[in-house]
Each structure stands twice: as structure tokens, then as C-alpha cells.
Design an enzyme around this catalytic site. Structure first.
Site, short mmCIF file in Angstrom:
data_model
loop_
_atom_site.label_atom_id
_atom_site.label_comp_id
_atom_site.label_asym_id
_atom_site.label_seq_id
_atom_site.Cartn_x
_atom_site.Cartn_y
_atom_site.Cartn_z
N HIS A 1 1.72 4.46 -3.06
CA HIS A 1 1.86 5.82 -3.03
C HIS A 1 3.20 6.27 -3.22
CE1 HIS A 1 -1.86 6.32 -0.80
NE2 HIS A 1 -1.52 5.41 0.20
N HIS B 1 1.01 -1.17 0.00
CA HIS B 1 0.04 0.13 -0.07
C HIS B 1 0.84 1.25 -0.20
CE1 HIS B 1 -3.66 2.44 1.39
NE2 HIS B 1 -2.58 3.24 2.09
N GLU B 2 1.77 1.38 1.15
CA GLU B 2 2.54 2.49 1.10
C GLU B 2 3.58 2.61 -0.04
OE1 GLU B 2 2.12 4.84 3.09
OE2 GLU B 2 0.66 3.86 4.22
#
Length: 128
Positions: free
Chosen positions: A71, A67-68
Site C-alpha cells: 500500500h 501487505h502494508e
């Protein structure tokens, strides 16, 4: 939030882990190995429950990292400098030095993390 120890670089982004992740990892594994797994799949050995719980905890934190990382990668592709990613007690954070140059880039950067989480949820759900 500063990392306690480093995992190295992934896709050119420094990745670190705060000590609080170890606490959450242990609590999650404990709850699964001694609580949830024996309830839903009774009759197996404690060792098997612990192996499954540790694997599940690792996959959970790998999902947070994905997820990170999503980004961070999209931010870099949109001209935003990314310092690092730190996984910590409540999830993770990608530290960025600058802002997106326009609203569309900001939407892409903000939206890709939840999109990755949704896709992983669908894949994991299909595997179950």
C-alpha cells in the site's frame, strides 16, 4: 495508532510495531506449538514444534508487513505522502498524509495490499 518500537525503514518508509503484536505473536505461536502442529504431525519433540511455530508466526507478520508496504509503495508512486507503517493487534496500518489524486490511483493503492496477500497465499500454498 502509534508504534511502541521501530523496526527502521523499508523502501524509505518508517516501520514500527505496537506492543500488541507481541501478544498476538505469542498466542499464535502457543496455539501452533501446543495445539495444531502436534495434532497434524504427531511424534516430534516439543522444541521442534516451538521452532516451527515461531517461524510460522514470523512469516505471518512478515506477510502483514508486505501487505502494508505494498500500500505504502504504490501510494508514494502515485504522489501520496506516506508517514509510516505500524503493525498492531488487528493487522497493520499505513498512515498517509494526503489522498490519491484520482479514483484510478485510489483503486491501485487500495487493491495492491490484498493482491500481495493473495500472491503470498498462492506461493505458500504451493510450498505446502
Amino acid at each position: 495508532m502509534r508504534a511502541t518500537f521501530s523496526l527502521g525503514r523499508i523502501a524509505g518508509v518508517r516501520v514500527g510495531v505496537h506492543w500488541s503484536v507481541l501478544v498476538i505473536f505469542f498466542l499464535l505461536a502457543l496455539g501452533l506449538a501446543q495445539g495444531r502442529f502436534p495434532q497434524v504431525e504427531p511424534g516430534h519433540s516439543a522444541a521442534l514444534y516451538w521452532v516451527a511455530a515461531l517461524a510460522t508466526s514470523l512469516i505471518f507478520f512478515a506477510s502483514l508487513l508486505a501487505h502494508e508496504l505494498a500500500h505504502a509503495i504504490v501510494a508514494r508512486r502515485n504522489g501520496v505522502q506516506v508517514d509510516d507503517i505500524t503493525l498492531w493487534l488487528l493487522g497493520g496500518v499505513a498512515r498517509m498524509r494526503s489522498e490519491a489524486s484520482n479514483p484510478a490511483a485510489e483503486v491501485r493503492i487500495a487493491g495492491v495490499g490484498p493482491l500481495v496477500s493473495l500472491l503470498l497465499g498462492v506461493v505458500f500454498g504451493l510450498c505446502a
